[in-house]
Scaffold this active site. Structure first.
Site, PDB file in Angstrom:
ATOM      1  N   HIS A 122     -95.793 -44.877 -27.267  1.00 50.06           N
ATOM      2  CA  HIS A 122     -96.561 -43.978 -26.385  1.00 50.06           C
ATOM      3  C   HIS A 122     -96.304 -44.238 -24.899  1.00 50.06           C
ATOM      4  O   HIS A 122     -96.651 -43.404 -24.065  1.00 50.06           O
ATOM      5  CB  HIS A 122     -98.065 -44.112 -26.646  1.00 50.06           C
ATOM      6  N   ASP A 159     -94.122 -43.111 -37.262  1.00 52.90           N
ATOM      7  CA  ASP A 159     -95.532 -43.406 -36.970  1.00 52.90           C
ATOM      8  C   ASP A 159     -96.339 -42.108 -37.086  1.00 52.90           C
ATOM      9  O   ASP A 159     -95.829 -41.024 -36.827  1.00 52.90           O
ATOM     10  CB  ASP A 159     -95.635 -43.960 -35.545  1.00 52.90           C
ATOM     11  N   HIS A 161     -98.616 -41.032 -35.266  1.00 48.91           N
ATOM     12  CA  HIS A 161     -98.836 -40.419 -33.960  1.00 48.91           C
ATOM     13  C   HIS A 161     -97.492 -40.037 -33.342  1.00 48.91           C
ATOM     14  O   HIS A 161     -96.503 -40.756 -33.523  1.00 48.91           O
ATOM     15  CB  HIS A 161     -99.560 -41.395 -33.027  1.00 48.91           C
TER      16      HIS A 161
HETATM   17 ZN   LIG Z   1     -99.594 -44.646 -34.509  1.00 50.62          ZN
END
Ligand SMILES: [Zn+2]
Length: 304
Positions: A122, A159, A161
């Protein structure tokens, strides 16, 4: 099969009740030691250098993480902590990525898994977010391109996300192919199919409760063929295990077998195009039992 880790990664203190906790990393390393006694080559990761990090990150983020030396934990955003020991952990996490790239490029057929925290995918050029301080997989890709002179590196991100930071760092860089599946809607909210970069970004968003069949279909029909067509010289993996059915943060309902299946397919592509070379980075995964069985399934396929 190399495994890079470092005890400093356990000292990054996100605070009481935080999902991204040191026990995650203990679960992964204990499970790998139990499942594969004697067959894994364990290495202690070095620190990434400032110059290696600066390929992916702006000076302001390096200053924030490395130079602010907090005397107690501060929150950089509601999710993302910087504790007195976080800089060292982040340096060792990114350093694992660098050392793993150096090792697999030195010897064809080698694969490496980096059992580290904090996670990275991220983190954007200038912002730590979503439990991530430095984007270790991006640092790895840029090291392969700029220090080793590779022309094409692919990053596969499974992942749950979306890897918004990795996408943002490479969306104008055709030397890198970024492909990933993720739950949508879910944090961080990016990752629509319409986000394609310079033709080098392929997102496969999946609705909650998709399960194994939809996950495998997305990889089989869209993401794996894109990697095959790109013919990467090195394959990097953002290996988050939070799409597992037990995970408390998402609802994609995968099993450890799904991670073993996908990893086998990625190994096949690496063997075809990249001399077998894969570097996999631990990203998310917040249920300890799911982390144990998923990381074992992933590494079992990687070492095959
Ligand atoms: Zn994640």
């Amino acid at each position: 099969m190399l495994v890079f880790t470092h005890p400093a990664c356990l000292a990054h203190d996100t605070g009481p009740g935080h999902a991204e906790r040191p026990e995650r990393l203990v679960a992964v390393t204990d499970a790998l030691r139990d499942a594969f006694p004697d067959v894994l080559d364990w290495r202690e990761s070095p620190r990434a250098t400032r110059d290696q990090l600066a390929r992916a990150h702006a000076p302001a983020l390096l200053q924030c993480v490395l130079d602010s030396t907090p005397t107690q934990r501060v929150m950089l955003d509601p999710d993302t902590a910087l504790s007195p020991d976080s800089a060292e952990a982040a340096l060792r996490a990114a350093g694992a990525a660098i050392a793993a790239v150096d090792a697999v490029l030195a010897s064809p057929g080698t694969r490496a898994f980096c059992a580290v925290r904090p996670p990275g995918h991220h983190a954007t050029t200038d912002t730590a977010m979503g439990f991530c301080l430095f984007n270790s997989v991006a640092v790895a890709a840029l090291h392969a391109l700029e220090a080793h002179g590779l022309a094409r590196v692919a990053i596969a991100d499974f992942d749950v996300h979306h890897g918004n930071g990795t996408q943002a760092i490479f969306e104008h860089d055709p030397r890198v192919l970024f492909v990933g599946s993720h739950q949508m809607p879910l944090y961080p909210g990016t990752g629509a199919e319409s986000e394609t970069g310079v033709g080098n970004i392929i997102n496969a968003p999946l609705p909650p409760d998709s399960g194994s069949e939809a996950f495998r279909a997305a990889w089989e029909t869209r993401l794996l063929p894109a990697i095959d067509a790109f013919a990467p010289q090195l394959l990097l993996v953002s290996a988050g295990f939070d799409a597992h059915a037990r995970d408390p943060l998402a609802q994609l309902r995968l099993s450890a077998d799904d991670y073993g299946w996908l990893t086998q397919r990625l190994v096949g592509l690496a063997n075809r195009h990249a001399g077998g070379r894969i570097v996999s980075m631990l990203e998310g995964g917040y249920d300890l039992a799911a982390l144990r069985e998923s990381s074992v399934a992933h590494v079992a396929a990687l070492k095959a």
